[in-house]
Design a protein around this motif. Structure first.
Motif, PDB file in Angstrom:
ATOM      1  N   LEU A 300       0.824  -1.199   0.000  1.00 49.32           N
ATOM      2  CA  LEU A 300       0.000   0.000   0.000  1.00 49.32           C
ATOM      3  C   LEU A 300       0.867   1.261   0.000  1.00 49.32           C
ATOM      4  N   ARG A 301       1.973   1.213   0.726  1.00 51.11           N
ATOM      5  CA  ARG A 301       2.844   2.391   0.780  1.00 51.11           C
ATOM      6  C   ARG A 301       3.627   2.585  -0.515  1.00 51.11           C
ATOM      7  N   LEU A 302       3.941   1.474  -1.204  1.00 54.20           N
ATOM      8  CA  LEU A 302       4.594   1.602  -2.506  1.00 54.20           C
ATOM      9  C   LEU A 302       3.682   2.313  -3.499  1.00 54.20           C
ATOM     10  N   LYS A 303       2.385   2.146  -3.322  1.00 52.65           N
ATOM     11  CA  LYS A 303       1.392   2.804  -4.182  1.00 52.65           C
ATOM     12  C   LYS A 303       1.006   4.181  -3.645  1.00 52.65           C
ATOM     13  N   ASN A 304       1.641   4.577  -2.514  1.00 49.36           N
ATOM     14  CA  ASN A 304       1.337   5.876  -1.877  1.00 49.36           C
ATOM     15  C   ASN A 304      -0.130   6.000  -1.467  1.00 49.36           C
ATOM     16  N   VAL A 305      -0.675   4.878  -0.988  1.00 50.77           N
ATOM     17  CA  VAL A 305      -2.047   4.898  -0.479  1.00 50.77           C
ATOM     18  C   VAL A 305      -2.071   5.676   0.831  1.00 50.77           C
ATOM     19  N   ASP A 306      -3.088   6.475   1.012  1.00 48.18           N
ATOM     20  CA  ASP A 306      -3.220   7.282   2.225  1.00 48.18           C
ATOM     21  C   ASP A 306      -3.196   6.395   3.467  1.00 48.18           C
ATOM     22  N   SER A 307      -2.478   6.851   4.492  1.00 47.10           N
ATOM     23  CA  SER A 307      -2.332   6.046   5.710  1.00 47.10           C
ATOM     24  C   SER A 307      -3.678   5.775   6.376  1.00 47.10           C
TER      25      SER A 307
END
Length: 331
Positions: A300-307
């Protein structure tokens, strides 16, 4: 039959990792390529190591039918005490380099032992109060969570204690204990030891028996009080050790560290197939549950999904895991 059930739970959890990867990777083709790089995979192992270490002991706690909400605060007091011991009282002397290294190494060892000893003692107190006064673990560890956090803030004047990046003993400590191999290796060793403790010792059988039916275990003459004290002591010990690694990784002792770590640890245990009612579960399942959370977070963070979206997705996964367990128990 019980071993077969545990293996099935572990395989189901591994399948969950693959499903998550398949579902997310089409949305993030670039991110999936980065995900499969060896450096990123070892980064995932490093990132889950602290929660993973705490979750190992949390498995024992939940297997007894208990809960430990104080692990995040125990990590905070440990990381605070580690930084205080390293930065406020380290030896200054004009010895030869070999003697000085020996002195510095012994000082680092004393700092680590002191921090871990305090957190272990706090865990033992939790276990003693729960078993002696028969107070619900939720209440006791909630009070401990608040009190220990307050103690950490009081000792540090509610300020971070920087370890620094120089060549003194504190910086040497951080340089060694923040290495990826040390962090991952510590998690692997702890996982192996706790797997043996649960699967191959009388203590592990006592833990399961208490969680399965505490009254029956009491009638059978099992040492319920002693077992619970040991279980919560182990929880404090691993939380304290995780605090030492936290101090090295972040170059500071932070009295506000570890907030919500107890929730992540409990989530890893539950996703790994250990029900909150206790009695059933495995260390291997907890390891897989921790990996699921780590892989999902990384992708999810690799895709820059909101925390915030990340938190909502994790919440759904936890609910689904508990729902599946409840359905299996009804069969």
């Amino acid at each position: 039959m019980l071993d077969l059930l545990r293996r099935a739970q572990s395989l189901a959890a591994l399948s969950g990792i693959l499903v998550l990867a398949i579902l997310i990777s089409p949305v993030a083709s670039d991110g999936s390529r980065i995900f499969l790089q060896p450096g990123n995979l070892t980064d995932i192992l490093r990132q889950i190591s602290l929660i993973g270490i705490i979750a190992l002991a949390m498995t024992f706690v939940i297997l007894t039918g208990g809960i430990d909400l104080s692990v995040g605060s125990l990590l905070a007091i440990s990381t605070t005490l580690t930084a205080m011991a390293l930065t406020r009282a380290w030896p200054h002397a004009s010895y030869t380099s070999h003697i000085l290294r020996a002195i510095l190494a012994s000082h680092i060892l004393r700092a680590i032992l002191a921090a871990v000893a305090v957190s272990t003692l706090a865990g033992a107190v939790n276990g003693a109060v729960i078993s002696a006064l028969r107070i619900q673990p939720f209440i006791v560890t909630l009070a401990s969570m608040i009190g220990v956090r307050g103690l950490a803030k009081w000792l540090s004047s509610n300020e971070n204690i920087d370890i620094g990046f120089g060549r003194d003993v504190a910086a040497e400590f951080a340089a060694v204990f923040r290495q990826k191999a040390i962090v991952i290796g510590s998690y692997a060793c702890a996982a192996a030891l706790f797997w043996i403790l649960l699967a191959r010792t009388v203590f592990g059988r006592h833990v399961r028996a208490i969680g399965d039916n505490e009254k029956a275990a009491e009638y059978a003459g099992l040492p319920i009080r002693g077992t619970k004290i040991w279980v919560y002591s182990l929880s404090g010990l691993l939380s304290g050790f995780a605090g030492v690694l936290y101090a090295a990784e972040n170059h500071q002792g932070n009295p506000n560290a570890g907030v919500a770590y107890e929730l992540d640890a409990i989530a890893a245990v539950v996703i790994g197939g250990t029900p909150l009612t206790g009695g059933k579960g495995s260390i291997s399942g907890t390891i897989v549950g921790t990996l699921i959370m780590g892989v999902l977070t990384n992708m999810l963070r690799l895709k820059n999904v909101d925390s915030n979206v990340e938190m909502m997705i994790k919440a759904v996964i936890i609910v689904l895991a508990v729902a599946v367990q409840g359905r299996d128990s009804d069969k």
